[in-house]
Design a protein around this motif. Structure first.
Motif, PDB file in Angstrom:
ATOM      1  N   ALA A  88      72.838  76.212 104.609  1.00 56.13           N
ATOM      2  CA  ALA A  88      72.824  77.642 104.884  1.00 56.13           C
ATOM      3  C   ALA A  88      72.626  77.910 106.371  1.00 56.13           C
ATOM      4  O   ALA A  88      73.293  78.780 106.953  1.00 56.13           O
ATOM      5  CB  ALA A  88      71.731  78.325 104.073  1.00 56.13           C
ATOM      6  N   LEU A  89      71.734  77.162 107.005  1.00 53.79           N
ATOM      7  CA  LEU A  89      71.502  77.335 108.438  1.00 53.79           C
ATOM      8  C   LEU A  89      72.736  76.944 109.248  1.00 53.79           C
ATOM      9  O   LEU A  89      73.093  77.608 110.226  1.00 53.79           O
ATOM     10  CB  LEU A  89      70.296  76.499 108.874  1.00 53.79           C
ATOM     11  CG  LEU A  89      68.930  76.991 108.385  1.00 53.79           C
ATOM     12  CD1 LEU A  89      67.847  75.981 108.741  1.00 53.79           C
ATOM     13  CD2 LEU A  89      68.601  78.355 108.977  1.00 53.79           C
ATOM     14  N   ARG A  90      73.395  75.882 108.830  1.00 46.17           N
ATOM     15  CA  ARG A  90      74.616  75.449 109.523  1.00 46.17           C
ATOM     16  C   ARG A  90      75.716  76.489 109.383  1.00 46.17           C
ATOM     17  O   ARG A  90      76.439  76.791 110.335  1.00 46.17           O
ATOM     18  CB  ARG A  90      75.091  74.113 108.967  1.00 46.17           C
ATOM     19  CG  ARG A  90      76.266  73.503 109.756  1.00 46.17           C
ATOM     20  CD  ARG A  90      76.702  72.186 109.173  1.00 46.17           C
ATOM     21  NE  ARG A  90      77.249  72.352 107.830  1.00 46.17           N
ATOM     22  CZ  ARG A  90      77.751  71.354 107.108  1.00 46.17           C
ATOM     23  NH1 ARG A  90      77.729  70.109 107.586  1.00 46.17           N
ATOM     24  NH2 ARG A  90      78.241  71.570 105.906  1.00 46.17           N
ATOM     25  N   GLY A 192      68.374  80.271 104.553  1.00 46.45           N
ATOM     26  CA  GLY A 192      68.364  78.850 104.909  1.00 46.45           C
ATOM     27  C   GLY A 192      67.024  78.399 105.459  1.00 46.45           C
ATOM     28  O   GLY A 192      66.540  77.312 105.132  1.00 46.45           O
ATOM     29  N   ALA A 193      66.400  79.235 106.285  1.00 47.17           N
ATOM     30  CA  ALA A 193      65.099  78.884 106.848  1.00 47.17           C
ATOM     31  C   ALA A 193      64.041  78.777 105.749  1.00 47.17           C
ATOM     32  O   ALA A 193      63.235  77.839 105.719  1.00 47.17           O
ATOM     33  CB  ALA A 193      64.687  79.925 107.886  1.00 47.17           C
ATOM     34  N   ALA A 194      64.049  79.736 104.810  1.00 44.95           N
ATOM     35  CA  ALA A 194      63.065  79.719 103.722  1.00 44.95           C
ATOM     36  C   ALA A 194      63.244  78.495 102.838  1.00 44.95           C
ATOM     37  O   ALA A 194      62.271  77.824 102.472  1.00 44.95           O
ATOM     38  CB  ALA A 194      63.195  80.997 102.896  1.00 44.95           C
ATOM     39  N   LEU A 195      64.487  78.174 102.506  1.00 46.82           N
ATOM     40  CA  LEU A 195      64.737  77.012 101.657  1.00 46.82           C
ATOM     41  C   LEU A 195      64.378  75.705 102.367  1.00 46.82           C
ATOM     42  O   LEU A 195      63.904  74.765 101.733  1.00 46.82           O
ATOM     43  CB  LEU A 195      66.211  76.978 101.231  1.00 46.82           C
ATOM     44  CG  LEU A 195      66.605  77.970 100.132  1.00 46.82           C
ATOM     45  CD1 LEU A 195      68.107  77.942  99.915  1.00 46.82           C
ATOM     46  CD2 LEU A 195      65.875  77.663  98.840  1.00 46.82           C
ATOM     47  N   SER A 196      64.613  75.642 103.654  1.00 51.74           N
ATOM     48  CA  SER A 196      64.281  74.430 104.413  1.00 51.74           C
ATOM     49  C   SER A 196      62.782  74.172 104.396  1.00 51.74           C
ATOM     50  O   SER A 196      62.324  73.043 104.197  1.00 51.74           O
ATOM     51  CB  SER A 196      64.783  74.552 105.861  1.00 51.74           C
ATOM     52  OG  SER A 196      66.192  74.627 105.910  1.00 51.74           O
TER      53      SER A 196
END
Length: 209
Positions: A88-90, A192-196
């Motif tokens: 997601a971040l990518r 993405g940040a939350a999932l990471s």
């Protein structure tokens, strides 16, 4: 308060809200009409119900037969959540294409939108692996697997039944704003940040146990 249940709800919310094929198809139908968007959203939740039902049966069997595999699935689940966050971040770092209305500008029938949402989710080959790898982490050691996994599956479906209709209604009202690439990137980057972070926590706990 059940800390594991709270943590799972956070992970499940991130998984459900992460933009993907189901999110895209709900947005596209919602841009055509509010009714089509809500029907598609309910269809997506129905497809998710198929996957969670299969995952419940599979997880219960695995946990009962192979305790060692339980730990392996915990590690796999944490790694997979981290991988989802990375993807997601990518994706958020790249330009985001705008979502458009269905081809030809025609408003789809409610039944067709419901079927489209259901098939988009039910035919996703990655979903069963995702649930089978994530659910075991949140079954306390020594507790019956079936009741717990049923509860976890119910949480996922309930979140989907809230999230996707909300998306449909928001797109109906704010479609022009939500189509802006900057907004789409911000939503995906936050998810993405939350999932990471959650993936790192889950993986660390699994490896240190």
């Amino acid at each position: 308060m059940d800390a594991q249940l709270v943590a799972f709800t956070g992970v499940a919310a991130g998984m459900v809200a992460m933009p993907g094929a189901d999110f895209a198809v709900v947005v596209r139908n919602s841009l055509a009409s509010r009714r089509a968007g809500v029907a598609c959203a309910i269809g997506v939740a129905g497809g998710l119900l198929v996957h969670t039902a299969l995952a419940v049966a599979g997880v219960a069997a695995v946990l009962a037969a192979v305790p060692t595999l339980f730990r392996a699935l915990q590690v796999l689940g944490g790694a997979y959540v981290l991988y989802l966050g990375y993807r997601a971040l990518r994706s958020a770092a790249r330009p985001v294409a705008s979502f458009g209305a269905p081809d030809g500008g025609e408003q789809p029938a409610t039944g067709g939108s419901l079927r489209q949402g259901f098939l988009t989710n039910a035919l996703n080959p990655k979903a069963p692996v995702t649930f089978l790898s994530v659910l075991p982490q949140f079954v306390p050691a020594g507790s019956p697997a079936m009741p717990r996994t049923l509860l976890l599956a119910s949480i996922i479906v309930a979140l989907a039944l809230v999230w996707f209709p909300v998306v449909a209604l928001l797109v109906d009202r704010l479609g022009h704003w939500l189509r802006r690439p900057r907004t789409a990137r911000a939503i995906e980057g936050g998810t993405g940040a939350a999932l990471s972070v959650l993936g790192l926590v889950l993986l660390t706990e699994a490896l240190s146990a």
